[in-house]
Scaffold this motif. Sequence first.
Motif, PDB file in Angstrom:
ATOM      1  N   LEU A   1       0.695 -10.232  11.290  1.00  0.00           N
ATOM      2  CA  LEU A   1       0.812  -9.024  10.489  1.00  0.00           C
ATOM      3  C   LEU A   1      -0.442  -8.180  10.635  1.00  0.00           C
ATOM      4  CD1 LEU A   1       2.780  -7.722   8.473  1.00  0.00           C
ATOM      5  CD2 LEU A   1       1.507  -8.838   6.647  1.00  0.00           C
ATOM      6  N   SER A   2      -0.275  -6.897  10.951  1.00  0.00           N
ATOM      7  CA  SER A   2      -1.422  -6.007  11.125  1.00  0.00           C
ATOM      8  C   SER A   2      -1.173  -4.703  10.392  1.00  0.00           C
ATOM      9  CB  SER A   2      -1.658  -5.730  12.613  1.00  0.00           C
ATOM     10  OG  SER A   2      -2.673  -4.751  12.772  1.00  0.00           O
ATOM     11  N   TYR A   3      -2.201  -4.245   9.675  1.00  0.00           N
ATOM     12  CA  TYR A   3      -2.112  -2.976   8.957  1.00  0.00           C
ATOM     13  C   TYR A   3      -2.891  -1.867   9.649  1.00  0.00           C
ATOM     14  CZ  TYR A   3      -0.510  -6.150   5.313  1.00  0.00           C
ATOM     15  OH  TYR A   3       0.183  -7.113   4.614  1.00  0.00           O
ATOM     16  N   GLY A   4      -3.573  -2.192  10.736  1.00  0.00           N
ATOM     17  CA  GLY A   4      -4.346  -1.180  11.444  1.00  0.00           C
ATOM     18  C   GLY A   4      -5.633  -0.802  10.743  1.00  0.00           C
ATOM     19  N   CYS A   5      -6.208  -1.739   9.964  1.00  0.00           N
ATOM     20  CA  CYS A   5      -7.403  -1.442   9.173  1.00  0.00           C
ATOM     21  C   CYS A   5      -8.681  -2.030   9.773  1.00  0.00           C
ATOM     22  CB  CYS A   5      -7.220  -1.960   7.745  1.00  0.00           C
ATOM     23  SG  CYS A   5      -5.889  -1.126   6.841  1.00  0.00           S
TER      24      CYS A   5
ATOM     25  N   THR B   1      -5.503  -8.740  -2.095  1.00  0.00           N
ATOM     26  CA  THR B   1      -5.652  -7.571  -1.228  1.00  0.00           C
ATOM     27  C   THR B   1      -6.882  -7.714  -0.349  1.00  0.00           C
ATOM     28  OG1 THR B   1      -4.543  -6.147  -2.856  1.00  0.00           O
ATOM     29  CG2 THR B   1      -5.918  -5.061  -1.198  1.00  0.00           C
ATOM     30  N   ALA B   2      -7.971  -8.192  -0.931  1.00  0.00           N
ATOM     31  CA  ALA B   2      -9.192  -8.418  -0.155  1.00  0.00           C
ATOM     32  C   ALA B   2      -8.926  -9.400   0.977  1.00  0.00           C
ATOM     33  CB  ALA B   2     -10.299  -8.944  -1.069  1.00  0.00           C
ATOM     34  N   ARG B   3      -8.181 -10.444   0.696  1.00  0.00           N
ATOM     35  CA  ARG B   3      -7.868 -11.450   1.717  1.00  0.00           C
ATOM     36  C   ARG B   3      -7.106 -10.818   2.878  1.00  0.00           C
ATOM     37  NH1 ARG B   3      -3.800 -16.676   1.011  1.00  0.00           N
ATOM     38  NH2 ARG B   3      -3.810 -17.284   3.209  1.00  0.00           N
ATOM     39  N   ARG B   4      -6.099 -10.031   2.585  1.00  0.00           N
ATOM     40  CA  ARG B   4      -5.289  -9.420   3.642  1.00  0.00           C
ATOM     41  C   ARG B   4      -6.113  -8.417   4.453  1.00  0.00           C
ATOM     42  NH1 ARG B   4       0.168 -10.172   3.941  1.00  0.00           N
ATOM     43  NH2 ARG B   4       1.129 -11.377   2.266  1.00  0.00           N
ATOM     44  N   LEU B   5      -6.929  -7.622   3.783  1.00  0.00           N
ATOM     45  CA  LEU B   5      -7.720  -6.625   4.501  1.00  0.00           C
ATOM     46  C   LEU B   5      -8.797  -7.283   5.364  1.00  0.00           C
ATOM     47  CD1 LEU B   5      -8.051  -3.787   1.830  1.00  0.00           C
ATOM     48  CD2 LEU B   5      -6.698  -3.762   3.938  1.00  0.00           C
ATOM     49  N   LEU B   6      -9.417  -8.346   4.845  1.00  0.00           N
ATOM     50  CA  LEU B   6     -10.389  -9.091   5.658  1.00  0.00           C
ATOM     51  C   LEU B   6      -9.727  -9.663   6.905  1.00  0.00           C
ATOM     52  CD1 LEU B   6     -12.656 -11.225   3.283  1.00  0.00           C
ATOM     53  CD2 LEU B   6     -13.413  -9.495   4.919  1.00  0.00           C
TER      54      LEU B   6
ATOM     55  N   HIS C   1     -12.986   4.140   3.438  1.00  0.00           N
ATOM     56  CA  HIS C   1     -11.662   4.422   3.984  1.00  0.00           C
ATOM     57  C   HIS C   1     -10.557   4.038   2.999  1.00  0.00           C
ATOM     58  CE1 HIS C   1     -14.249   3.899   7.596  1.00  0.00           C
ATOM     59  NE2 HIS C   1     -13.541   4.905   8.055  1.00  0.00           N
ATOM     60  N   ILE C   2     -10.810   2.955   2.244  1.00  0.00           N
ATOM     61  CA  ILE C   2      -9.799   2.430   1.321  1.00  0.00           C
ATOM     62  C   ILE C   2     -10.460   2.123  -0.018  1.00  0.00           C
ATOM     63  CG2 ILE C   2      -8.140   0.581   0.887  1.00  0.00           C
ATOM     64  CD1 ILE C   2      -8.140   0.128   3.981  1.00  0.00           C
ATOM     65  N   LEU C   3      -9.962   2.727  -1.078  1.00  0.00           N
ATOM     66  CA  LEU C   3     -10.401   2.402  -2.439  1.00  0.00           C
ATOM     67  C   LEU C   3      -9.193   1.871  -3.193  1.00  0.00           C
ATOM     68  CD1 LEU C   3     -12.445   2.454  -4.805  1.00  0.00           C
ATOM     69  CD2 LEU C   3     -11.614   4.767  -5.310  1.00  0.00           C
ATOM     70  N   VAL C   4      -9.304   0.638  -3.695  1.00  0.00           N
ATOM     71  CA  VAL C   4      -8.220   0.031  -4.461  1.00  0.00           C
ATOM     72  C   VAL C   4      -8.705  -0.173  -5.899  1.00  0.00           C
ATOM     73  CG1 VAL C   4      -6.648  -1.922  -4.693  1.00  0.00           C
ATOM     74  CG2 VAL C   4      -7.339  -1.131  -2.417  1.00  0.00           C
ATOM     75  N   ASN C   5      -8.060   0.513  -6.820  1.00  0.00           N
ATOM     76  CA  ASN C   5      -8.378   0.368  -8.245  1.00  0.00           C
ATOM     77  C   ASN C   5      -7.455  -0.686  -8.847  1.00  0.00           C
ATOM     78  OD1 ASN C   5     -10.480   2.413  -8.910  1.00  0.00           O
ATOM     79  ND2 ASN C   5      -8.954   3.843  -8.096  1.00  0.00           N
TER      80      ASN C   5
END
Length: 259
Positions: free
Chosen positions: A5-9, A27-32, A94-98
């Motif tokens: 799985l890739s989000y292009g981040c 979310t941190a796990r997936r983005l890392l 690039h990405i801010l998650v509240n």
Amino acid sequence: MSKNLSYGCEGLCAVISGGTSGIGLATARRLLADGARVYILGRSAKRGAEALRYLKEQTGAEAQYIACDVSSQAQCKAALAQVAEREGRDLQVHILVNSAGVYKEQRLENLTEEDFDAMLGVNVKGTMLLTQAALPYLRSGSCVVNIASDAAVSGNYGCALYCASKGAVVAFTRALALDLAPSVRVNCVCPADVDTPLLAKQLVDADGGYTLADMAAAYPLQRVATAGEVAHVVCSLASPANSFMTGSVVTVDGGLTAG
């Protein structure tokens, strides 16, 4: 989680409030795993250290923790300044998650001013203050993803204040999407019940009034969500591949609001 799985981040900088547990941590796990540089914000240094160990074990990559109470404007500004200092270059978030949020079931007649201040201070004020602090670092191609709730789009018994706070996050998302267009995208995720420490606390506070099985029975899919399932939607919204989505409010609720 699929290894393919890739989000292009890859190479993007992500800042996540409430990043030490629940949806924020997932979310941190997936983005890392996707190759992003990730900063998790939270109030507890102990939980921050535990989260960093967990993320390293799960992904092999290093995240960074910054102490921050999002209900404080000064702490939000200081947290973003630390991100800028650690990045060591002209920072773009690039990405801010509240994702920082609190939940409490309480009928309106029993609410105190302290209850109002605590709930709105994190869920509404915290979302707005951290986004405000990040504004100088949100440039063309950046995105903001706010975490609201199914309670923002449909009423829930015994938690009018929580519903109001998350409804405000939805309205803020839509307004900010207009203000920051066309360069910065702003979207919102509205999850229903998710298997997180927040849900575990909710069940303890219910004191036997209802169980996890009772909650699951209310859903057409007959279960609550996992944090990873919601995180997938967050990352999908953050992905550059979703560059035409802004001002969107996405429910992840197992069909709860379909009826």
